[in-house]
Write an enzyme that holds these catalytic residues in place. Structure first.
Site, PDB file in Angstrom:
ATOM      1  NE  ARG A  52      -0.334  -4.717   8.599  1.00 43.54           N
ATOM      2  CZ  ARG A  52      -1.017  -5.542   8.036  1.00 43.54           C
ATOM      3  NH1 ARG A  52      -0.798  -6.802   8.761  1.00 43.54           N
ATOM      4  NH2 ARG A  52      -1.549  -5.831   6.801  1.00 43.54           N
TER       5      ARG A  52
ATOM      6  CG  PHE B 125       4.328  -8.552   9.860  1.00 47.97           C
ATOM      7  CD1 PHE B 125       2.956  -8.322   9.041  1.00 47.97           C
ATOM      8  CD2 PHE B 125       4.494  -9.888   9.610  1.00 47.97           C
ATOM      9  CE1 PHE B 125       2.210  -9.120   8.308  1.00 47.97           C
ATOM     10  CE2 PHE B 125       3.701 -10.872   9.225  1.00 47.97           C
ATOM     11  CZ  PHE B 125       2.724 -10.574   8.631  1.00 47.97           C
TER      12      PHE B 125
ATOM     13  CD  GLU C  96       2.633   1.273   8.329  1.00 49.84           C
ATOM     14  OE1 GLU C  96       2.600   1.961   7.532  1.00 49.84           O
ATOM     15  OE2 GLU C  96       3.273   1.268   9.190  1.00 49.84           O
TER      16      GLU C  96
ATOM     17  NE  ARG D 117       4.441   6.504  10.294  1.00 53.16           N
ATOM     18  CZ  ARG D 117       3.765   7.037   9.390  1.00 53.16           C
ATOM     19  NH1 ARG D 117       2.417   7.273   9.360  1.00 53.16           N
ATOM     20  NH2 ARG D 117       4.341   7.604   8.334  1.00 53.16           N
TER      21      ARG D 117
HETATM   22  N1  MTE Z   1       1.097  -7.872   4.809  1.00 53.95           N
HETATM   23  C1  MTE Z   1       1.602  -9.114   4.909  1.00 53.95           C
HETATM   24  N2  MTE Z   1       0.984 -10.020   4.381  1.00 53.95           N
HETATM   25  N3  MTE Z   1       2.926  -9.284   5.193  1.00 53.95           N
HETATM   26  C2  MTE Z   1       3.567  -8.078   5.907  1.00 53.95           C
HETATM   27  O1  MTE Z   1       4.706  -8.379   6.344  1.00 53.95           O
HETATM   28  N4  MTE Z   1       3.670  -5.695   6.264  1.00 53.95           N
HETATM   29  C3  MTE Z   1       2.805  -4.582   6.538  1.00 53.95           C
HETATM   30  C4  MTE Z   1       1.900  -4.267   5.433  1.00 53.95           C
HETATM   31  N5  MTE Z   1       0.952  -5.475   5.391  1.00 53.95           N
HETATM   32  C5  MTE Z   1       2.960  -6.802   5.771  1.00 53.95           C
HETATM   33  C6  MTE Z   1       1.695  -6.692   5.225  1.00 53.95           C
HETATM   34  C7  MTE Z   1       3.531  -3.509   6.861  1.00 53.95           C
HETATM   35  S1  MTE Z   1       4.380  -3.190   8.277  1.00 53.95           S
HETATM   36  C8  MTE Z   1       3.793  -2.453   5.796  1.00 53.95           C
HETATM   37  S2  MTE Z   1       4.638  -1.053   6.304  1.00 53.95           S
HETATM   38  C9  MTE Z   1       3.381  -2.798   4.500  1.00 53.95           C
HETATM   39  O2  MTE Z   1       2.597  -3.836   4.334  1.00 53.95           O
HETATM   40  C10 MTE Z   1       4.304  -2.559   3.729  1.00 53.95           C
HETATM   41  O3  MTE Z   1       3.956  -2.873   2.337  1.00 53.95           O
HETATM   42  P1  MTE Z   1       3.125  -1.708   1.408  1.00 53.95           P
HETATM   43  O4  MTE Z   1       4.004  -0.396   1.515  1.00 53.95           O
HETATM   44  O5  MTE Z   1       3.489  -2.260  -0.051  1.00 53.95           O
HETATM   45  O6  MTE Z   1       1.885  -1.705   1.801  1.00 53.95           O
HETATM   46  N1  HPA Z   2       7.338   4.393   8.539  1.00 53.00           N
HETATM   47  C1  HPA Z   2       8.298   3.475   8.312  1.00 53.00           C
HETATM   48  N2  HPA Z   2       9.539   3.437   8.275  1.00 53.00           N
HETATM   49  C2  HPA Z   2      10.073   4.740   8.449  1.00 53.00           C
HETATM   50  C3  HPA Z   2       9.388   5.856   8.484  1.00 53.00           C
HETATM   51  C4  HPA Z   2       7.747   5.860   8.543  1.00 53.00           C
HETATM   52  O1  HPA Z   2       6.964   6.738   8.822  1.00 53.00           O
HETATM   53  N3  HPA Z   2      10.081   6.869   8.642  1.00 53.00           N
HETATM   54  C5  HPA Z   2      11.321   6.372   8.517  1.00 53.00           C
HETATM   55  N4  HPA Z   2      11.283   4.896   8.448  1.00 53.00           N
HETATM   56 MO1  MOS Z   3       5.892  -1.181   8.295  1.00 57.54          MO
HETATM   57  S1  MOS Z   3       6.084  -0.921  10.370  1.00 57.54           S
HETATM   58  O1  MOS Z   3       6.218   0.575   7.852  1.00 57.54           O
HETATM   59  O2  MOS Z   3       7.422  -1.886   7.813  1.00 57.54           O
END
Ligand code: MTE
Ligand code: HPA
Ligand code: MOS
Length: 781
Positions: A340, A226, A720, A308
């Site tokens: 997130r 997260f 997110e 952001r």
């Molecule tokens: N979903 C689950 N189950 N667990 C997680 O830790 N992290 C969130 C989101 N969904 C998360 C989640 C966050 S902060 C991000 S940035 C994205 O998943 C990262 O994964 P993705 O880029 O593959 O979507």
């Molecule tokens: N999201 C998450 N992580 C990051 C970003 C962003 O936009 N930019 C730099 N690190």
């Molecule tokens: Mo998600 S806050 O960009 O790990």
């Protein structure tokens, strides 16, 4: 075609077979590591004596700053974070010493015997004090367009206000954990729970004084990240590596829940100040906002997160004249970090609340005011930073959601309910989200992959992304399966490993499947083009009349054929074996970089996002004005995920993101005492949502027929954006509170809207109401 195959770990999680770091079988050499941390928010370390502690039976090492062979630092971007505090501590929970022992008893015993003397210094524990002391952590940032000052002056109506949004604890189910295993010579292998294995590798190398090629980091899966493991998963890894290096034995650190909550950074709390000018119709004419982030004791990702937030100050609304200022302030709290939404939620909260105020002032339904201000058509489709809004789905979603949620009908029913009930009030709200997809730090938008095909026709996919429950590995498996034309059972996705795919970006910014998906495709395209040289002569043997052209070759369901002769197929396995026999490589790396994006931080202008994801939600709540409790009666969501790669997983992300956002806006409350101790550091004082808190009626719809041009399988990021759909719950609560005074008073509102906030605001309004009927107070506006 999208497919609802199960999450890679669905069954393993339920049966308990999934292997997390704490489940790994190591050997009898394994030592447990523990972090001895600061109990003062700001103090000099006058004396630190570990001699007695070292004598405890079973203790193998106790390390302090002077025992670090490399650099004493673990700041990810700015090197302003010591790995172990040397002379001074700057927050409660800061690591001072590390203990490795054979068992927990020895650790606890040793911990008690460490002698420390502090000289307590003055600490700064809130944003106001940090502002008063001018403790900026970095120069302020600005994004501006038009003439906000003049437009504000000439606006028929202007509001000025302040909004506080509190932080949020990540509450990943698996706390920060790492297992370090020393190898030959200087080699160090780390099993990390990290969203950023490459950075973990870099930090471990730095603290140990090693080269990066001597450190290998592997991430099988995280029990949730997260954002909390985007940089701060590095810390435990560095600490475990130091202990493993000192003892030459494997060392595991698995933080206790309370320690994790005390030691690690959270979502940044913000104090935001704004001024908004608008006309009779509710159109925004000018908006000025200043975000003040509580960075905590070091920089970490605070500036990117602030950026952001600034890039989301507009949310879904066109702001003709706008000035956005961003400040991040240093305080004596753990360094706040990614969570997130990465500042998006903090940015969006302010404008959503301001729009709600406009509507209440104009006696309009807030939904109408939102609709008025959506990005619509030229020239009202440029963000404050100059990016053009294309493929805008806001209106389509609005039309659908207003009907499917029966918004206006329910609004009337709510009015009746509120008239008939003195102590229960209901409220409803619709809120949109427009979220920019890409790392705002443009160079991070790149990914790598390594695809191996073995001679039995099975496929192993390695990519740079990490699995934290979001289903990335499952999606990558699906991408590989469909691009290569083999059934999913032939494909496996390996653990993420810095030796297989190097120099990766963190799995963050929701971009995991976008960028890694393209890199996997790239690797497969390369292998396929090699296989074609093997395939075509074979197809020609089956086809005596014409010659097969490359464009006609189809890879599908474990077979390869000429699309003009679909009856004559060759098994994928046979071609693979033949290719190996003919000395054709069956393995390739793949690479991708997101095209066409850039952002000029000085000017505050550019195209930082490859595209936007959209969502919209309607929530209805009921509050009890005698206790302050609220119930979430119903939530309707429409969300845009392009052509979904896996609708089941995407729906899970939408529901999960929304519920996590709901926690932030309602019950999750971080509180510190006057010395900077986190009071809410355990599950009995920090209330995250549980199954009882999800909406009684919960309808989630994925927007149909909206393929996203230029992305892997025309999909969109989903991780997110849904988090911010929870603003509908927050503003529905505000609507319900406002009903206590028949919508004559604007509730004083902040975030989260806890039961306490609801009760106090309802009480205040009840008092005001009495005063109004007695003729004392007319209106706040
Ligand atoms: N979903 C689950 N189950 N667990 C997680 O830790 N992290 C969130 C989101 N969904 C998360 C989640 C966050 S902060 C991000 S940035 C994205 O998943 C990262 O994964 P993705 O880029 O593959 O979507
Ligand atoms: N999201 C998450 N992580 C990051 C970003 C962003 O936009 N930019 C730099 N690190
Ligand atoms: Mo998600 S806050 O960009 O790990």
């Amino acid at each position: 075609m999208s497919e609802n195959i199960y999450h890679d770990s669905a069954i393993k999680h339920i049966t308990g077979e999934s292997v997390y770091i704490d489940d790994m079988l190591v050997n009898e050499q394994l030592l447990l590591g523990k972090v001895y941390f600061s109990r003062h928010a700001h103090a000099k370390i006058k004396k630190l004596n570990i001699k007695k502690a070292l004598k405890v039976k079973g203790v193998h090492a106790i390390l302090t700053a002077k025992d670090i062979p490399g650099e004493n630092q673990m700041g990810p971007i700015v090197h302003d974070e010591q790995c172990l505090a040397e002379k001074e501590v700057t927050f409660i929970g800061q690591a001072i010493a590390l203990i490795a022992a054979e068992n927990a008893e020895a650790i606890f015993e040793a911990e008690k015997l460490i002698e420390i003397e502090y000289e307590v210094l003055e600490s700064v524990l809130d944003i106001e004090t940090a502002i008063a002391k001018n403790q900026l952590i970095a120069p302020p940032r600005k994004i501006e367009r038009g003439s906000p000052d003049e437009a504000m002056k000439s606006s028929p109506h202007v509001f000025k206000g302040e909004l506080r949004t509190n932080g949020q604890e990540h509450w990943y189910l698996e706390t920060q954990t790492a297992l370090a295993m020393p190898g030959e010579g200087k080699e160090m292998m780390i099993h990390a729970s990290s969203q950023n294995p490459t950075e973990t590798q870099a930090i471990v190398a730095e603290v140990l004084g090693l080269q990066k090629n001597e450190v290998e980091v592997e991430v099988k899966r995280m029990g949730g990240g997260f954002g909390g493991k985007e940089t701060q998963g590095n810390h435990v890894a560095a600490w475990a590596a130091l202990l493993a290096n000192a003892t030459k034995r494997p060392v595991k650190i698995h933080l206790f829940r309370d320690d994790d909550q005390i030691m690690t950074g959270k979502r940044h709390r913000y104090l935001s100040k704004y001024e908004i000018g608008f006309n009779e119709k509710g159109q925004i004419l000018a908006y000025k906002v200043e975000f003040n982030a509580d960075a905590g004791s070091s920089t970490d990702l605070s500036m990117s997160i602030l950026e952001r937030a600034m890039l989301h100050a507009d949310n879904a609304y066109f702001l003709p004249n706008v000035r956005i200022i961003g400040n991040a302030w240093k305080t004596n709290l753990p360094s706040n970090t990614a969570y997130r939404g990465f500042g998006g939620p903090q940015g969006i909260a302010v404008i959503e609340n301001a729009i709600d105020k406009i509507a209440r002032f104009l006696k309009k339904d807030p939904t109408e005011v939102r609709l008025q201000n959506f990005y619509n058509q030229e020239p009202n489709i440029y963000t404050p930073y100059g990016q053009k809004i294309e493929n805008n789905h806001l209106f389509k979603m609005y039309d659908k959601l207003i009907v499917s949620s029966e918004y206006f009908k329910r609004r009337k029913e709510i009015e009746i309910f509120n008239k008939e009930n003195e102590f229960s009030k209901r409220g409803i709200a619709l809120t949109p989200v427009k979220f920019g997809i890409s790392f705002t730090t443009s160079f991070l938008n790149q990914a790598g992959a390594l695809v191996n095909i073995y001679t039995d026709g099975t496929v192993l996919v390695n990519h740079g992304g990490t699995e934290m429950g979001q289903g990335l590995h499952t999606k990558m498996l699906q991408v590989a399966s469909s691009e290569l034309g083999v059934t999913p059972d032939r494909v496996k996705v390996s653990a993420t490993n810095t030796s297989k795919v190097p120099n990766t970006s963190p799995t963050a910014a929701s971009s995991g499947s976008d960028i890694n998906g393209m890199a996997v495709k790239n690797a497969i395209d390369i292998i396929k083009s090699r296989l074609l040289d093997v395939v075509i002569p074979e197809l020609d043997k089956l086809n005596s009349t014409t010659e097969t052209s490359k464009e006609n070759v189809v890879f599908e369901k474990n077979f390869i054929y000429d699309k003009e002769l679909p009856g004559k197929k060759i098994a994928f396995d046979d071609i693979v074996k033949l290719a190996h026999f003919k000395q054709v490589s069956l393995s390739s790396t793949g690479y991708y970089r997101t095209p066409g994006i850039y952002f000029d931080r000085e000017k505050g202008q550019g195209i930082p996002f490859f595209y936007f994801s959209y969502g919209m939600s309607v929530s209805e709540v009921e509050i009890d004005t005698l206790t302050g409790q609220h119930k979430l009666l119903r939530t309707d969501i429409i969300h845009d995920v392009g052509d979904s790669i896996n609708p089941g997983i995407d729906k899970g992300q939408i529901e999960g993101g929304f519920v996590q956002g709901m926690g932030w806006v309602t019950t999750e409350e971080l509180k510190w005492d006057k010395k900077g101790n986190l009071i809410t550091h355990s599950p009995d004082t920090y209330k995250i949502p549980t199954v009882n808190d999800i909406p009684k009626i919960f309808k989630v719809e994925i927007l149909n027929d909206v393929p996203n041009p230029g992305t892997i399988r025309r999909s969109k990021a989903v991780g997110e954006p849904p988090f911010m759909l929870a603003f509908s719950v927050w503003l529905a609560i505000k609507d319900a509170i406002s009903a206590v005074g028949n919508h004559h008073f604007e509730p004083d509102f902040s975030l989260p809207a806890t039961y306490e906030v609801i009760l106090l605001e309802a009480e205040k309004i009840k008092k005001n109401k009495k005063q109004v009927s007695a003729g004392i107070l007319v209106s706040k506006q």
